[in-house]
Design an enzyme around this catalytic site. Structure first.
Site, mmCIF file in Angstrom:
data_model
loop_
_atom_site.group_PDB
_atom_site.id
_atom_site.type_symbol
_atom_site.label_atom_id
_atom_site.label_comp_id
_atom_site.label_asym_id
_atom_site.label_seq_id
_atom_site.Cartn_x
_atom_site.Cartn_y
_atom_site.Cartn_z
ATOM 1 N N LEU A 64 0.880 -1.165 0.000
ATOM 2 C CA LEU A 64 0.000 0.000 0.000
ATOM 3 C C LEU A 64 0.921 1.220 0.000
ATOM 4 O O LEU A 64 1.457 1.594 1.040
ATOM 5 C CB LEU A 64 -0.901 0.027 1.242
ATOM 6 C CG LEU A 64 -1.723 -1.213 1.564
ATOM 7 C CD1 LEU A 64 -2.637 -0.933 2.749
ATOM 8 C CD2 LEU A 64 -2.531 -1.674 0.358
ATOM 9 N N GLU A 67 0.905 8.039 -1.887
ATOM 10 C CA GLU A 67 1.399 9.016 -2.855
ATOM 11 C C GLU A 67 2.413 9.959 -2.214
ATOM 12 O O GLU A 67 2.198 10.492 -1.129
ATOM 13 C CB GLU A 67 0.207 9.821 -3.366
ATOM 14 C CG GLU A 67 0.542 10.944 -4.306
ATOM 15 C CD GLU A 67 -0.681 11.746 -4.700
ATOM 16 O OE1 GLU A 67 -0.658 12.370 -5.774
ATOM 17 O OE2 GLU A 67 -1.670 11.735 -3.931
ATOM 18 N N CYS A 79 12.985 11.719 2.162
ATOM 19 C CA CYS A 79 12.220 10.524 2.522
ATOM 20 C C CYS A 79 12.747 9.357 1.697
ATOM 21 O O CYS A 79 13.532 9.540 0.771
ATOM 22 C CB CYS A 79 10.732 10.733 2.282
ATOM 23 S SG CYS A 79 10.303 10.886 0.526
ATOM 24 N N ARG A 109 1.105 12.038 4.369
ATOM 25 C CA ARG A 109 0.295 11.248 5.312
ATOM 26 C C ARG A 109 -1.127 11.782 5.383
ATOM 27 O O ARG A 109 -1.770 11.802 6.429
ATOM 28 C CB ARG A 109 0.943 11.196 6.707
ATOM 29 C CG ARG A 109 2.292 10.490 6.743
ATOM 30 C CD ARG A 109 2.756 10.185 8.157
ATOM 31 N NE ARG A 109 2.824 11.359 8.990
ATOM 32 C CZ ARG A 109 3.869 12.196 9.029
ATOM 33 N NH1 ARG A 109 4.936 11.977 8.275
ATOM 34 N NH2 ARG A 109 3.847 13.249 9.817
ATOM 35 N N ASP A 141 -1.256 11.864 11.148
ATOM 36 C CA ASP A 141 -1.502 10.903 10.067
ATOM 37 C C ASP A 141 -3.002 10.873 9.792
ATOM 38 O O ASP A 141 -3.782 10.435 10.644
ATOM 39 C CB ASP A 141 -0.998 9.518 10.451
ATOM 40 C CG ASP A 141 -0.955 8.541 9.274
ATOM 41 O OD1 ASP A 141 -1.684 8.763 8.288
ATOM 42 O OD2 ASP A 141 -0.191 7.560 9.342
ATOM 43 N N ARG A 143 -4.390 9.429 6.966
ATOM 44 C CA ARG A 143 -4.693 8.472 5.901
ATOM 45 C C ARG A 143 -5.785 7.483 6.304
ATOM 46 O O ARG A 143 -5.919 7.132 7.464
ATOM 47 C CB ARG A 143 -3.425 7.701 5.530
ATOM 48 C CG ARG A 143 -2.376 8.530 4.818
ATOM 49 C CD ARG A 143 -1.096 7.778 4.608
ATOM 50 N NE ARG A 143 -0.393 7.521 5.867
ATOM 51 C CZ ARG A 143 0.802 6.956 5.966
ATOM 52 N NH1 ARG A 143 1.417 6.558 4.860
ATOM 53 N NH2 ARG A 143 1.372 6.778 7.132
ATOM 54 N N LYS A 169 -0.743 0.324 9.094
ATOM 55 C CA LYS A 169 -1.304 -0.193 7.847
ATOM 56 C C LYS A 169 -1.855 -1.605 8.049
ATOM 57 O O LYS A 169 -2.925 -1.940 7.549
ATOM 58 C CB LYS A 169 -0.251 -0.183 6.739
ATOM 59 C CG LYS A 169 0.100 1.192 6.214
ATOM 60 C CD LYS A 169 1.052 1.104 5.035
ATOM 61 C CE LYS A 169 1.400 2.499 4.498
ATOM 62 N NZ LYS A 169 2.319 2.430 3.335
#
Length: 227
Positions: A64, A67, A79, A109, A141, A143, A169
């Site tokens: 996963l 982007e 990163c 994130r 975060d 997401r 995740k």
């Protein structure tokens, strides 16, 4: 061999708000994939799954990938996102079977590109990646992985071997009904530019990064170029 359109028909999965719109073969430097395009009606994003081999079934090697324009497209060294994406694509081809979901809307994130750039500026002034988001009044975060789980179900994936160092995740996929049979480390050797960033992910988010030094001075992180 990658999957075929007969194996992966264009279908609509309305129960999760994910619409499977189109399949097309995609040849890349890493190997050949079937690109499955989706529309996430809940998040409003256009999404893509890169599939290699027959992924219907259990224990499918899966990434996963959130982007990251600066890392994935521009090769930012702040990163390790671009290097992780390349490693994941190579891994599924090497395995002969797997899927990489490229999750748009996850920039920074989940805070978006412009907010991420503002956070980068704060990081250049000495804040870590979590402190920078919070200083902007944003979550550390934001997401969500509901759409990712819907895409995997549409592809017939019943359980995954998740390429990730991030326990969140794994937990998120489990909540949305996709069991994780194994978490496969995706360890990228740190650079001077991203060592403090990676250590922050280990210390603040619980990422499994055993290859990093125990302690790092935040001054080891030069001017950032990604989030």
């Amino acid at each position: 061999m990658i999957g075929t359109d007969d194996v992966l028909p264009d279908t609509t999965l309305r129960t999760t708000g994910v619409e499977h719109v189109v399949n097309v073969r995609l040849s890349t430097e890493f190997g050949d994939f079937l690109a499955a395009g989706y529309l996430d009606h809940d998040g409003g994003e256009e999404q893509i799954a890169l599939i290699h081999g027959d992924v219907a079934g259990e224990d499918v090697l899966t990434r996963l990938h959130s982007e990251c324009l600066t890392g994935d497209a521009f090769g930012s060294r702040h990163c390790e996102c671009g290097e992780q994406l390349s490693a994941a694509l190579r891994a599924v081809v090497g395995e002969g079977r797997g899927v990489v979901l490229y999750l748009r809307g996850h920039e920074g994130r989940g805070i978006g590109l412009l907010a991420k750039l503002r956070a980068m500026r704060l990081q250049a002034e000495g804040l870590d990646t979590v402190e920078a988001n919070l200083a902007l009044g944003l979550p550390d975060d934001a997401r969500d992985y509901r759409g990712a789980a819907g895409m995997l179900r549409d592809l017939g994936v019943r359980s995954v071997r998740l390429m990730s160092n991030n326990p969140r995740k794994q937990e998120a996929l489990g909540r949305y009904g996709i069991p994780v049979s194994e978490r496969v480390p995706l360890l990228i050797p740190p650079r001077a530019e991203n060592l403090f960033y990676q250590v922050t992910k280990r210390e603040r988010f619980g990422h499994h990064l055993p290859h990093l030094p125990v302690e790092v001075n935040r001054t080891a992180e030069p001017s950032p170029a990604a989030g």
